[in-house]
Design a protein around this motif. Structure first.
Motif, PDB file in Angstrom:
ATOM      1  N   LEU A 199      45.317  51.404  42.392  1.00 28.45           N
ATOM      2  CA  LEU A 199      46.123  52.065  43.416  1.00 28.45           C
ATOM      3  C   LEU A 199      47.111  53.043  42.728  1.00 28.45           C
ATOM      4  CD1 LEU A 199      46.616  48.988  46.081  1.00 28.45           C
ATOM      5  CD2 LEU A 199      44.957  50.812  45.720  1.00 28.45           C
ATOM      6  N   GLY A 200      47.779  52.817  41.409  1.00 33.49           N
ATOM      7  CA  GLY A 200      48.580  53.469  41.006  1.00 33.49           C
ATOM      8  C   GLY A 200      48.036  54.999  40.662  1.00 33.49           C
ATOM      9  N   ASP A 201      46.529  55.063  40.314  1.00 35.93           N
ATOM     10  CA  ASP A 201      46.088  56.068  39.900  1.00 35.93           C
ATOM     11  C   ASP A 201      45.625  57.046  41.080  1.00 35.93           C
ATOM     12  OD1 ASP A 201      46.406  55.662  37.213  1.00 35.93           O
ATOM     13  OD2 ASP A 201      44.411  54.420  36.974  1.00 35.93           O
ATOM     14  N   LEU A 202      45.863  56.861  42.342  1.00 36.72           N
ATOM     15  CA  LEU A 202      45.599  57.477  43.470  1.00 36.72           C
ATOM     16  C   LEU A 202      46.214  58.687  43.661  1.00 36.72           C
ATOM     17  CD1 LEU A 202      44.826  54.653  46.000  1.00 36.72           C
ATOM     18  CD2 LEU A 202      43.232  55.835  44.682  1.00 36.72           C
ATOM     19  N   GLN A 203      45.854  59.992  44.162  1.00 37.68           N
ATOM     20  CA  GLN A 203      46.536  61.298  44.331  1.00 37.68           C
ATOM     21  C   GLN A 203      47.371  60.643  45.694  1.00 37.68           C
ATOM     22  OE1 GLN A 203      44.327  64.912  44.266  1.00 37.68           O
ATOM     23  NE2 GLN A 203      42.554  63.464  43.954  1.00 37.68           N
ATOM     24  N   GLN A 204      48.503  61.367  45.583  1.00 35.14           N
ATOM     25  CA  GLN A 204      49.570  61.234  46.843  1.00 35.14           C
ATOM     26  C   GLN A 204      49.674  62.473  47.395  1.00 35.14           C
ATOM     27  OE1 GLN A 204      50.094  58.348  48.251  1.00 35.14           O
ATOM     28  NE2 GLN A 204      49.064  56.993  46.678  1.00 35.14           N
ATOM     29  N   PHE A 205      50.592  62.490  48.442  1.00 37.77           N
ATOM     30  CA  PHE A 205      50.783  63.736  49.129  1.00 37.77           C
ATOM     31  C   PHE A 205      51.300  64.912  48.297  1.00 37.77           C
ATOM     32  CE2 PHE A 205      51.954  60.268  52.215  1.00 37.77           C
ATOM     33  CZ  PHE A 205      51.084  60.416  53.023  1.00 37.77           C
ATOM     34  N   THR A 206      50.586  65.942  48.461  1.00 32.61           N
ATOM     35  CA  THR A 206      51.022  67.360  47.815  1.00 32.61           C
ATOM     36  C   THR A 206      52.272  68.074  48.371  1.00 32.61           C
ATOM     37  OG1 THR A 206      49.281  68.570  48.713  1.00 32.61           O
ATOM     38  CG2 THR A 206      49.223  67.505  46.441  1.00 32.61           C
TER      39      THR A 206
END
Length: 213
Positions: free
Chosen positions: A10-17
């Motif tokens: 989960l720590g490798d997921l992309q988040q809000f840009t």
């Protein structure tokens, strides 16, 4: 899957840009997300082989976690198309089959208890008062088994009272208190990060009044 492995993925997921403050878009950190789903699965058997909905899914962290833990079907809903694009990419990167639906939670046209479990990190209601309870209201209508949700610890008494009295919950239990890390995302944020005390709730909805044949 072990908790640490789930948190790492989960720590490798992309988040809000470009997060939208009006939607209270804050990423659900891997520490909280992994514990929410791991508890739902290993303490209550509410994820594997179940139909799971992630309401206000944002970039898909909770839905991805549900899929990684063996959910039969995962449906993520969000009002923001840009978030859903990121969520879709996150699912594809991990080769997970997740259905994403763009909609306002108040206009969700689902009828009856059509999913087993809802997982969500709803807006806390700092921008739109009561939006957290709107999410909970819909979740308790469509889930047959359980709703897992994060809410500010400061609202604990109100959440318990209202969910049991008005929102179709047969039980409402705080599983643990967590620290939600809010990073410095918006211009009005003065500190680099702030920890907010949040409760991880498990709500059990009342059963639908459907008579057996």
């Amino acid at each position: 899957m072990k908790l640490k492995q789930l948190e790492t993925l989960l720590g490798d997921l992309q988040q809000f840009t470009t997060p939208k403050v009006e939607l209270e878009q804050y990423p659900t950190g891997p520490h909280i997300a992994s514990r929410l789903l791991y508890t739902a699965e290993n303490s209550f058997d509410d994820i594997s082989n179940k139909v799971v909905a992630d309401f206000g899914c944002g970039c898909g962290t909770l839905g991805v976690a549900a899929a990684l833990l063996g959910a039969e079907l995962v449906i993520g809903t969000d009002i923001d198309p840009q978030s859903l694009e990121i969520a879709s990419m996150n699912a594809e990167d991990l080769e997970l089959d997740i259905d994403f639906v763009q909609c306002d939670i108040s206009n969700l046209g689902w009828r009856g208890q059509i999913v087993d479990t809802v997982v969500m990190n709803p807006p806390f209601g700092t921008r739109k008062k009561g939006i957290d309870m709107d999410f909970l209201f819909v979740a308790l209508k469509v889930a047959s088994q359980a709703v897992y949700s994060l809410h500010k610890t400061s609202t604990r008494d109100y959440i318990k009272r209202t969910s049991l009295r008005d929102l179709n919950a047969s039980s409402a239990e705080v599983l643990c208190e967590l620290r939600f890390d809010v990073p410095q995302l918006y211009k009005f944020h003065k500190k680099k990060e702030v920890d907010i005390a949040v409760d991880l709730w498990r709500f059990v909805p009342k059963r639908s009044q459907v008579k057996d044949n």
